[in-house]
Design a protein around this motif. Structure first.
Motif, PDB file in Angstrom:
ATOM      1  N   ILE A 103       0.858  -1.175   0.000  1.00  0.00           N
ATOM      2  CA  ILE A 103       0.000   0.000   0.000  1.00  0.00           C
ATOM      3  C   ILE A 103       0.893   1.224   0.000  1.00  0.00           C
ATOM      4  CG2 ILE A 103      -1.723   1.317   1.284  1.00  0.00           C
ATOM      5  CD1 ILE A 103      -2.677  -1.304   2.497  1.00  0.00           C
ATOM      6  N   GLN A 104       0.668   2.100  -0.968  1.00  0.00           N
ATOM      7  CA  GLN A 104       1.454   3.325  -1.041  1.00  0.00           C
ATOM      8  C   GLN A 104       0.638   4.467  -0.453  1.00  0.00           C
ATOM      9  OE1 GLN A 104       2.631   4.487  -4.964  1.00  0.00           O
ATOM     10  NE2 GLN A 104       3.770   6.259  -4.239  1.00  0.00           N
ATOM     11  N   ILE A 105       1.198   5.142   0.537  1.00  0.00           N
ATOM     12  CA  ILE A 105       0.533   6.271   1.167  1.00  0.00           C
ATOM     13  C   ILE A 105       1.257   7.534   0.714  1.00  0.00           C
ATOM     14  CG2 ILE A 105      -0.070   7.391   3.344  1.00  0.00           C
ATOM     15  CD1 ILE A 105      -0.131   4.575   4.584  1.00  0.00           C
TER      16      ILE A 105
END
Length: 75
Positions: A15-17
């Motif tokens: 997951i890229q934040i």
């Protein structure tokens, strides 16, 4: 007889934040003065910490309907 086995295995899902969008900063003078019924020519400059190209617009006052010229520059 058919037997069905279900195995639950842990999996990793990347997951890229992204960081929040930061507001641009106006770097030119914040004030301009002129006499009534005169023309003002000024340059407005801004920088954006996210690297976006700032855009400008006249949003209020009776002069917003008058034409204005703008250009985009990377600062």
């Amino acid at each position: 007889m058919l037997r069905l086995y279900i195995f639950l295995l842990p999996i990793a899902i990347p997951i890229q934040i992204s960081p929040p969008n930061d507001f641009p900063t106006i770097t030119s003078s914040s004030t301009a003065n002129l006499n009534e019924n005169k023309t003002l020519v000024t340059t407005i400059t801004a920088t954006d910490p996210d690297g976006d190209i700032p855009t400008f617009a006249i949003t209020g006052g009776s002069d917003r309907r008058h034409r204005y010229r703008h250009s985009h520059r990377n600062h």
